[in-house]
Design an enzyme around this catalytic site. Structure first.
Site, short mmCIF file in Angstrom:
data_model
loop_
_atom_site.label_atom_id
_atom_site.label_comp_id
_atom_site.label_asym_id
_atom_site.label_seq_id
_atom_site.Cartn_x
_atom_site.Cartn_y
_atom_site.Cartn_z
N ASP A 1 -3.63 -17.79 -0.35
CA ASP A 1 -4.71 -18.40 -1.14
C ASP A 1 -5.38 -19.52 -0.36
OD1 ASP A 1 -2.33 -19.82 -1.35
OD2 ASP A 1 -2.58 -20.33 -3.47
N ASP B 1 -12.32 -9.01 4.53
CA ASP B 1 -13.63 -8.97 3.86
C ASP B 1 -14.29 -10.35 3.85
OD1 ASP B 1 -13.45 -6.25 3.26
OD2 ASP B 1 -14.25 -6.52 1.24
N LYS C 1 2.67 -15.32 1.43
CA LYS C 1 2.91 -16.14 0.24
C LYS C 1 4.40 -16.47 0.19
CE LYS C 1 0.83 -17.07 -3.22
NZ LYS C 1 0.25 -18.38 -3.65
N TYR D 1 0.82 -1.21 0.00
CA TYR D 1 0.00 0.00 0.00
C TYR D 1 0.85 1.27 0.00
CZ TYR D 1 -4.71 -1.89 0.79
OH TYR D 1 -5.92 -2.50 0.66
N ASP E 1 -6.30 -7.11 4.12
CA ASP E 1 -7.45 -6.43 3.51
C ASP E 1 -8.40 -7.46 2.91
OD1 ASP E 1 -9.00 -4.28 2.39
OD2 ASP E 1 -8.07 -4.72 0.46
C1 IPM Z 1 -10.37 -1.28 4.04
C2 IPM Z 1 -10.66 -0.67 2.68
C3 IPM Z 1 -9.53 0.29 2.31
C4 IPM Z 1 -8.27 -0.52 2.20
C5 IPM Z 1 -9.80 1.09 1.03
C6 IPM Z 1 -11.09 1.86 1.09
C7 IPM Z 1 -8.65 2.01 0.71
O1 IPM Z 1 -10.85 -1.67 1.74
O2 IPM Z 1 -10.22 -0.52 5.02
O3 IPM Z 1 -10.33 -2.49 4.13
O4 IPM Z 1 -7.97 -1.11 1.15
O5 IPM Z 1 -7.54 -0.58 3.19
MG MG Z 2 -10.89 -3.63 2.56
#
Ligand code: IPM
Ligand code: MG
Length: 358
Positions: A223, A251, A191, A141, A247
């Site tokens: 993965d 999710d 990885k 990032y 990240d």
């Molecule tokens: C998160 C989001 C952010 C990230 C985006 C909005 C930049 O997906 O906080 O997980 O990738 O960190």
């Molecule tokens: Mg995210």
């Protein structure tokens, strides 16, 4: 001395869910005589429209002075075409970097009453309780060099995934210590079969595990970890991962619980000052309709009380109130099984009612 809270509603449903949290803050300040001062500023696309920057200097200065920042969400398709400097997401990344918020804690737990909202079968998901510890100020990032080269043939773009040993050590320390306070299991995800940076990550984490004999350390490739989260999520207690892999995995973990609208997060610096945000985004599709679930934001307030504001007892009360809210059968649209659901603006009222009758 009074503790400083900065509220940054941002864009989309960020506005609505922070309004709920402000209502609750107002209530707990009176009820528990808390000495908090609250400031509220624009950030993201909303700030860009008003001031020409998604993260005006005043926001950065106020955030640096705050003990806790409560962040709603940023972004919407109308700002997608802007340069990175002007994009709402830049506000989030600048705050993380400038405030040194290297430790991102993303708990994913299932309220058993909501197991029918999970995409997974009940027997797989029952009792789910995972903590993802994501590195937040390094890795791909922020790695340099990065850029786009558009005067060659073929043109190209590039990023750098880089970690030094100090960055790995400080996030791994948080992860090991979190595991010690939980079920004692830590899975480090990378990885290492492909990337030098991951092999290095694995060697540092392995070396550190000698200091934590009470924590059972395992390693998984990213993965495979993604697959394992869906196949058998209950094998996990704490997961530690780099910025990018964390990240993605967070999710997946969030959605297992039925709704990403339920999950809070904390991003901390080394002195436990922090920024607190729901894991969901700005959800432009449901913005301004009073439909959003503010429980992730309310849970984020609870994390702020616990980690940065030295009010653990009040944090516990809020967590209990959220649980009771679900047990009493109250639902928002994202977790409802029929047409009986509360509007965003009604949720805080119910939570306050529960806290009042405590
Ligand atoms: C998160 C989001 C952010 C990230 C985006 C909005 C930049 O997906 O906080 O997980 O990738 O960190
Ligand atoms: Mg995210």
């Amino acid at each position: 001395m009074s503790k400083k809270i900065l509220v940054l509603p941002g864009d989309g449903i960020g506005q609505e869910v922070t309004a709920s949290v402000l209502q609750i803050l107002d209530f707990i300040i009176k009820k528990f005589s808390l000495n908090f001062s609250i400031d509220k500023l624009d950030v993201g696309g909303t700030a860009y429209e008003k001031f020409g920057s998604p993260i005006p200097e005043t926001v950065l200065t106020a955030a640096k002075k705050a003990d806790a920042v409560l962040f709603g969400a940023v972004g919407a398709p109308q700002w997608d075409g802007l340069s990175w400097e002007d994009r709402p997401e830049n506000a989030l990344l600048t705050l993380r970097k400038e405030l040194n918020l290297f430790a991102n804690l993303r708990p994913a737990f299932l309220f058993n009453e909501l197991s029918n909202a999970s995409p997974l079968k009940e027997k797989i998901i029952e009792g789910l309780d995972i903590l993802i510890v994501r590195e937040l100020t390094g890795g791909i990032y922020f790695g340099e060099p990065r850029g786009v080269v558009d005067d060659q043939s073929p043109n190209y773009a590039f990023n750098t995934m880089i970690y030094n040993e100090d960055e790995i050590r400080r996030i791994a320390k948080i992860a090991f210590e979190s595991a010690q306070k939980r079920k004692g299991r830590l899975c480090s995800v990378e990885k290492a079969n492909v990337l030098e940076v991951s092999k290095f990550w694995r060697s540092i984490v392995t070396e550190m595990s000698e200091e934590y004999p009470d924590v059972e350390l395992s390693h998984q490739l990213a993965d495979n970890a993604a697959m394992q989260l869906v196949l058998n999520p209950n094998q996990f207690d704490v997961i530690v991962a780099s910025n990018l892999f964390g990240d993605i995995l967070s999710d997946i973990a969030a959605t297992l619980t039925g709704s990403i609208g339920m999950l809070p997060s904390a991003s901390l610096d080394s002195s436990f000052k922090g920024m607190y945000e729901p894991c969901h985004g700005s959800a432009p599709d449901i913005a301004n309709q009073d439909l959003a679930n503010p429980l992730a934001m309310i849970g984020s307030l609870s994390m702020a009380l616990r980690y940065s504001l030295e009010e653990e007892t009040v944090a516990n009360k809020i967590d209990k109130a959220i649980k009771k809210f679900i047990q009493k059968g109250f639902r928002t649209k994202d977790i409802a099984t029929d047409v009986n659901y509360l509007k965003t603006s009604e949720v805080a009222e119910k939570i306050i009612e529960i806290l009042e009758n405590e």
